[in-house]
Design a protein around this motif. Sequence first.
Motif, PDB file in Angstrom:
ATOM      1  N   ALA A 187       1.095  -1.290   0.040  1.00  0.00           N
ATOM      2  CA  ALA A 187       0.053   0.425   0.174  1.00  0.00           C
ATOM      3  C   ALA A 187       0.805   0.912  -0.139  1.00  0.00           C
ATOM      4  CB  ALA A 187      -0.839   0.168   0.962  1.00  0.00           C
ATOM      5  N   LEU A 188       1.815   1.450   0.805  1.00  0.00           N
ATOM      6  CA  LEU A 188       2.461   2.396   0.359  1.00  0.00           C
ATOM      7  C   LEU A 188       3.444   2.567  -0.118  1.00  0.00           C
ATOM      8  CD1 LEU A 188       4.312   2.398   4.423  1.00  0.00           C
ATOM      9  CD2 LEU A 188       2.732   3.769   3.698  1.00  0.00           C
ATOM     10  N   GLY A 189       3.681   1.196  -1.100  1.00  0.00           N
ATOM     11  CA  GLY A 189       4.331   1.537  -2.308  1.00  0.00           C
ATOM     12  C   GLY A 189       3.871   2.217  -3.795  1.00  0.00           C
ATOM     13  N   ALA A 190       2.317   1.900  -3.662  1.00  0.00           N
ATOM     14  CA  ALA A 190       1.245   2.073  -4.570  1.00  0.00           C
ATOM     15  C   ALA A 190       1.102   3.873  -3.910  1.00  0.00           C
ATOM     16  CB  ALA A 190      -0.509   0.641  -4.494  1.00  0.00           C
ATOM     17  N   PHE A 191       1.488   3.281  -2.969  1.00  0.00           N
ATOM     18  CA  PHE A 191       0.850   4.979  -2.538  1.00  0.00           C
ATOM     19  C   PHE A 191       1.811   6.669  -3.086  1.00  0.00           C
ATOM     20  CE2 PHE A 191       2.625   8.910   0.974  1.00  0.00           C
ATOM     21  CZ  PHE A 191       1.687   9.427   0.313  1.00  0.00           C
ATOM     22  N   VAL A 192       3.081   5.846  -2.840  1.00  0.00           N
ATOM     23  CA  VAL A 192       4.773   6.623  -3.914  1.00  0.00           C
ATOM     24  C   VAL A 192       4.227   6.665  -5.422  1.00  0.00           C
ATOM     25  CG1 VAL A 192       6.768   6.658  -4.336  1.00  0.00           C
ATOM     26  CG2 VAL A 192       6.391   5.767  -2.157  1.00  0.00           C
ATOM     27  N   ARG A 193       3.706   5.277  -5.563  1.00  0.00           N
ATOM     28  CA  ARG A 193       3.607   5.843  -7.642  1.00  0.00           C
ATOM     29  C   ARG A 193       2.174   6.918  -7.142  1.00  0.00           C
ATOM     30  NH1 ARG A 193       1.993   0.711 -11.228  1.00  0.00           N
ATOM     31  NH2 ARG A 193       1.872   2.100 -12.744  1.00  0.00           N
ATOM     32  N   HIS A 194       1.358   7.243  -6.972  1.00  0.00           N
ATOM     33  CA  HIS A 194       0.395   7.962  -6.718  1.00  0.00           C
ATOM     34  C   HIS A 194       0.574   8.932  -6.703  1.00  0.00           C
ATOM     35  CE1 HIS A 194      -4.174   9.365  -6.514  1.00  0.00           C
ATOM     36  NE2 HIS A 194      -3.523   9.480  -5.737  1.00  0.00           N
ATOM     37  N   GLU A 195       1.072   9.211  -6.003  1.00  0.00           N
ATOM     38  CA  GLU A 195       1.521  10.750  -5.448  1.00  0.00           C
ATOM     39  C   GLU A 195       2.717  11.021  -7.006  1.00  0.00           C
ATOM     40  OE1 GLU A 195       0.469  11.818  -1.825  1.00  0.00           O
ATOM     41  OE2 GLU A 195      -0.927  10.860  -3.633  1.00  0.00           O
ATOM     42  N   LEU A 196       3.241  10.801  -7.495  1.00  0.00           N
ATOM     43  CA  LEU A 196       4.367  11.599  -8.405  1.00  0.00           C
ATOM     44  C   LEU A 196       3.087  11.515  -9.206  1.00  0.00           C
ATOM     45  CD1 LEU A 196       7.259   8.371  -7.368  1.00  0.00           C
ATOM     46  CD2 LEU A 196       6.794  10.903  -7.471  1.00  0.00           C
TER      47      LEU A 196
END
Length: 471
Positions: free
Chosen positions: A245-254
């Motif tokens: 979920a945190l990895g997906a968060f980083v991708r989403h925020e970028l």
Amino acid sequence: MNTRNRWLMISVGLGMLLNPLNSSMVSVAIPRLQNAFQLDFTVVSWIIFSFYIASAISNPVVGKASDLFGRKKIFLIGLVVAFVSSLLAPLSPNFGWLIVFRIVQSIGTSMMISVGMAIIRIHITEKQATALSVLTIFQSGAAAIGPFIGGILIHWWDWPAIFFVNIPFVVVSFLFCWKTIPKDEKPSSFVRGMSFRKWLDLIDASGILLFTVGLIALLVGLLSVKSSGHVSFMNVIVGLIGLIALGAFVRHELQAKSPFIPLRTFAKYPALTWVNVQFMVVNILFYALFFGIPSYLQTVRHVSEFHTGILMLSLGLCSLIASPLAGRWIDKSGPRSVLLVSAILMTLGSVWIVTLNQTSPVISVCLALAAFGISNGLNSVGMQAALFKSSPKEIIGVASGLFSTSRNLGAILSSLLISIVMGGSFSFRGFRELGIILTIIALSLVLMSWKRRESGELQEQTNSRSQGLDK
């Protein structure tokens, strides 16, 4: 400054002090909550985690909401939310409900933190720096005396008193703010016509959800491993869900147009990145001691809540004394030397914790508290100065939001560190291990501060030489 502005400043300050007051009072209440709900230290630590996670999420969201719907409205709503949560939390039938009301309390008090500074900047135009410094004193003073107040309240009336004490502050602040804060301007037609879906996109609801799920799942996975004493398949699955979920968060925020945490800013401004990393490490050290010492005193050394609060007062008083001195020092020589001295003091305080034994006088912890208190006073001013120095003017608002997030993440990581080291119960052996870990972290902070100082001096020499050549 006229009388109206003074009353406005006091009214807003009374509301803003609730967040640091409630985040600090609980440090003395943890052992009592363990006994009241018959829980181990790891589970009770969620009283800390929940507050800072909710604060980290609500701060940027509330900031955006106040720009759209009005700052006075959001501030008063925050006071109402804080009132309701403070009234209901002591009536919690179990620890789960206490966590729920603690989260609500964090959201309400964060609404005032996010909006209070903006209200003062907009409506007080004369001696604005003085007004902002007074608000800082409200906040730092509340954080400083929080453990002392919490110790007295718990000693005489038990843990519900640390929630009930908020009620008079909330009522007085609400009445004053209702009269002193000017009315909000009417929202624009864009805001009035905004759909719920557009509002979710604006606050980056998807990013908030991914961040929340990832952080909580990762914390649950790590803490359950320690408290259960072995690694189970379920622990691994929960931890992996958090990481994914945190990895997906980083991708989403970028990729997001209006990101919850603008990660692209870190890549664009490396100096700003290092300031936030250093600030997060500073808060890991500070809050690990801030939450660790009261539990050590009460659980291991059997000191009462009242005397624990008195001993913790040395931390707050040293911090309050050091802050104005740091301001003068920074005006003369910049923030680098201040931050280096602060890191050295944290190292000495951590080493002192390691040297303590079970027969050491209880008052000897005041040396560690004083070292961390002075360093906190230096950091509170020095890190702000470093932030403004490394942030371009056009992104200062974004930089301030990231800075606040770094503080909350540091507090969360410090609580995680204490919980992993201590496990189910607080012990002298665990406290010494905590001191060793803090010493290692503090030494890395010294190295980080020294390298930044050297690189800064080299940059200044290069700039002066280039200026000489230009002449």
